[in-house]
Write a protein that holds these residues in place. Sequence first.
Motif, PDB file in Angstrom:
ATOM      1  N   UNK A   1       7.917  -1.035   0.565  1.00 39.62           N
ATOM      2  CA  UNK A   1       7.435   0.343   0.651  1.00 39.62           C
ATOM      3  C   UNK A   1       6.236   0.543  -0.266  1.00 39.62           C
ATOM      4  N   UNK A   2       6.313  -0.011  -1.477  1.00 40.95           N
ATOM      5  CA  UNK A   2       5.193   0.098  -2.418  1.00 40.95           C
ATOM      6  C   UNK A   2       3.960  -0.613  -1.879  1.00 40.95           C
ATOM      7  N   UNK A   3       4.166  -1.785  -1.276  1.00 38.00           N
ATOM      8  CA  UNK A   3       3.038  -2.530  -0.712  1.00 38.00           C
ATOM      9  C   UNK A   3       2.419  -1.790   0.467  1.00 38.00           C
ATOM     10  N   UNK A   4       3.256  -1.145   1.287  1.00 31.42           N
ATOM     11  CA  UNK A   4       2.741  -0.385   2.430  1.00 31.42           C
ATOM     12  C   UNK A   4       1.882   0.782   1.954  1.00 31.42           C
ATOM     13  N   UNK A   5       2.350   1.466   0.920  1.00 28.60           N
ATOM     14  CA  UNK A   5       1.569   2.578   0.354  1.00 28.60           C
ATOM     15  C   UNK A   5       0.262   2.071  -0.237  1.00 28.60           C
TER      16      UNK A   5
ATOM     17  N   UNK B   1      -2.955   3.909 -12.000  1.00 30.50           N
ATOM     18  CA  UNK B   1      -4.096   4.033 -12.907  1.00 30.50           C
ATOM     19  C   UNK B   1      -4.971   2.796 -12.770  1.00 30.50           C
ATOM     20  N   UNK B   2      -6.238   3.015 -12.504  1.00 28.64           N
ATOM     21  CA  UNK B   2      -7.237   1.945 -12.428  1.00 28.64           C
ATOM     22  C   UNK B   2      -6.762   0.764 -11.585  1.00 28.64           C
ATOM     23  N   UNK B   3      -6.290   1.065 -10.377  1.00 33.06           N
ATOM     24  CA  UNK B   3      -5.969   0.014  -9.424  1.00 33.06           C
ATOM     25  C   UNK B   3      -4.597  -0.605  -9.550  1.00 33.06           C
ATOM     26  N   UNK B   4      -3.763  -0.080 -10.445  1.00 36.26           N
ATOM     27  CA  UNK B   4      -2.416  -0.621 -10.621  1.00 36.26           C
ATOM     28  C   UNK B   4      -1.381   0.487 -10.441  1.00 36.26           C
ATOM     29  N   UNK B   5      -0.340   0.179  -9.680  1.00 40.07           N
ATOM     30  CA  UNK B   5       0.823   1.049  -9.573  1.00 40.07           C
ATOM     31  C   UNK B   5       1.804   0.635 -10.657  1.00 40.07           C
ATOM     32  N   UNK B   6       2.025   1.503 -11.626  1.00 43.28           N
ATOM     33  CA  UNK B   6       2.943   1.223 -12.730  1.00 43.28           C
ATOM     34  C   UNK B   6       4.276   1.913 -12.445  1.00 43.28           C
ATOM     35  N   UNK B   7       5.250   1.145 -11.990  1.00 38.42           N
ATOM     36  CA  UNK B   7       6.547   1.729 -11.661  1.00 38.42           C
ATOM     37  C   UNK B   7       7.426   1.809 -12.903  1.00 38.42           C
ATOM     38  N   UNK B   8       7.950   3.008 -13.144  1.00 39.77           N
ATOM     39  CA  UNK B   8       8.944   3.179 -14.202  1.00 39.77           C
ATOM     40  C   UNK B   8      10.341   2.895 -13.687  1.00 39.77           C
TER      41      UNK B   8
ATOM     42  N   UNK C   1      -3.722   3.014   0.774  1.00 40.70           N
ATOM     43  CA  UNK C   1      -4.703   3.559  -0.172  1.00 40.70           C
ATOM     44  C   UNK C   1      -5.945   2.670  -0.253  1.00 40.70           C
ATOM     45  N   UNK C   2      -5.734   1.389  -0.369  1.00 45.57           N
ATOM     46  CA  UNK C   2      -6.851   0.464  -0.445  1.00 45.57           C
ATOM     47  C   UNK C   2      -7.397   0.235  -1.838  1.00 45.57           C
ATOM     48  N   UNK C   3      -7.155   1.172  -2.762  1.00 48.03           N
ATOM     49  CA  UNK C   3      -7.713   1.031  -4.108  1.00 48.03           C
ATOM     50  C   UNK C   3      -6.662   0.645  -5.144  1.00 48.03           C
ATOM     51  N   UNK C   4      -5.436   0.371  -4.714  1.00 50.85           N
ATOM     52  CA  UNK C   4      -4.376  -0.072  -5.619  1.00 50.85           C
ATOM     53  C   UNK C   4      -4.010  -1.498  -5.228  1.00 50.85           C
ATOM     54  N   UNK C   5      -4.278  -2.442  -6.115  1.00 51.97           N
ATOM     55  CA  UNK C   5      -4.136  -3.859  -5.775  1.00 51.97           C
ATOM     56  C   UNK C   5      -3.115  -4.594  -6.632  1.00 51.97           C
ATOM     57  N   UNK C   6      -2.548  -3.921  -7.625  1.00 49.07           N
ATOM     58  CA  UNK C   6      -1.588  -4.575  -8.517  1.00 49.07           C
ATOM     59  C   UNK C   6      -0.351  -3.697  -8.696  1.00 49.07           C
ATOM     60  N   UNK C   7       0.754  -4.358  -8.998  1.00 51.61           N
ATOM     61  CA  UNK C   7       2.029  -3.678  -9.226  1.00 51.61           C
ATOM     62  C   UNK C   7       2.536  -4.021 -10.616  1.00 51.61           C
ATOM     63  N   UNK C   8       2.812  -2.996 -11.413  1.00 51.70           N
ATOM     64  CA  UNK C   8       3.415  -3.187 -12.726  1.00 51.70           C
ATOM     65  C   UNK C   8       4.822  -2.624 -12.742  1.00 51.70           C
TER      66      UNK C   8
ATOM     67  N   UNK D   1      -0.611  -7.238  -5.674  1.00 49.91           N
ATOM     68  CA  UNK D   1       0.160  -6.939  -4.469  1.00 49.91           C
ATOM     69  C   UNK D   1       0.091  -8.091  -3.473  1.00 49.91           C
ATOM     70  N   UNK D   2      -0.964  -8.901  -3.531  1.00 45.78           N
ATOM     71  CA  UNK D   2      -0.995 -10.077  -2.663  1.00 45.78           C
ATOM     72  C   UNK D   2       0.127 -11.044  -3.029  1.00 45.78           C
TER      73      UNK D   2
END
Length: 301
Positions: free
Chosen positions: A220-224, A150-157, A228-235, A284-285
């Motif tokens: 794997x999450x970083x590769x995905x 959502x809005x540039x962040x991958x929120x992992x449960x 995509x290019x539009x997801x820059x953060x990991x939660x 993700x950086x």
Amino acid sequence: MSLSMLESESDVLVPPTGDWLRDRVYDNPFLADRRALFERWLQDPTPREEIAERSGVSLGELLRSFNHTAPLSAPVPFAYRGVPFTVVAMEGVCDDIADGRFPLFGSPVTLRCYLGDPELLPQEMVEAADWNYMDAGRPGFLGYAYGVHYEGTLYLAGMQSDIAVRYAYLFQGRGETTDIRRGDEVVSGSAADLAARFGDHVPVLRRTFQRYWISVLLGASAAWARLRGDVTRLGLLQFPLTDEEDRRGTVVHRVYRELPERLGSPRRRVVVDGTSHSYAVAGFDEVVAHLGDRLRLAGDF
């Protein structure tokens, strides 16, 4: 969730939700004639074995259905410590949505991780460990991460690897019996027999994946995300831990508490239908920097 944790969070997100299950799951045309099955059983706490029996299908057929809710992407290659892997994305939910630890907002995504060279380990070995039937019919399945973006962040449960966490019970004879996947059912197998069949392959499993599985799933999450290019953060969801989980060194504590500590991730509070969920969020950086030159993504080869 403790009040002190919420008080320390200055970053608050209130995403629109609506009827999330209907919009994101039940109305998905990919389900076709499976819609009624999902509406009746997806969030039902009844054990999956009992649901399968009531529905007149095998456990494997039921779980494959619950875990395959959208088309699969093409495999995306990456490597960790010189070992090739691939990640296959699915813009849909998996069966873990039923565990009560899956905030319903954004767009669902499930990321499956596979050996880049499936012949490194016997397929019968990796399949025996996959008693959630998550492999989507592809060889070399190792683990998965699931949540929403959502809005540039991958929120992992969650992040999970049964072969990494349970390998000693499965392949080194710890205990007398252990649950294994066999065909379309999960059965109790002899630990000694499994060790005799697959024990010689454990050193390969450990040096390629088991010791590093959390980092590999992060990779794997970083590769995905890079693709995509539009997801820059990991939660990473900071759900309340049980007393057993809240001990340093346990698998759950390592993933959901110690990893955010190492990343120095600030907290973000996501409010869904009036309920607050805490996520530890990092760029993700920062994730890629944490993994260092051990990680190679597409474009680095």
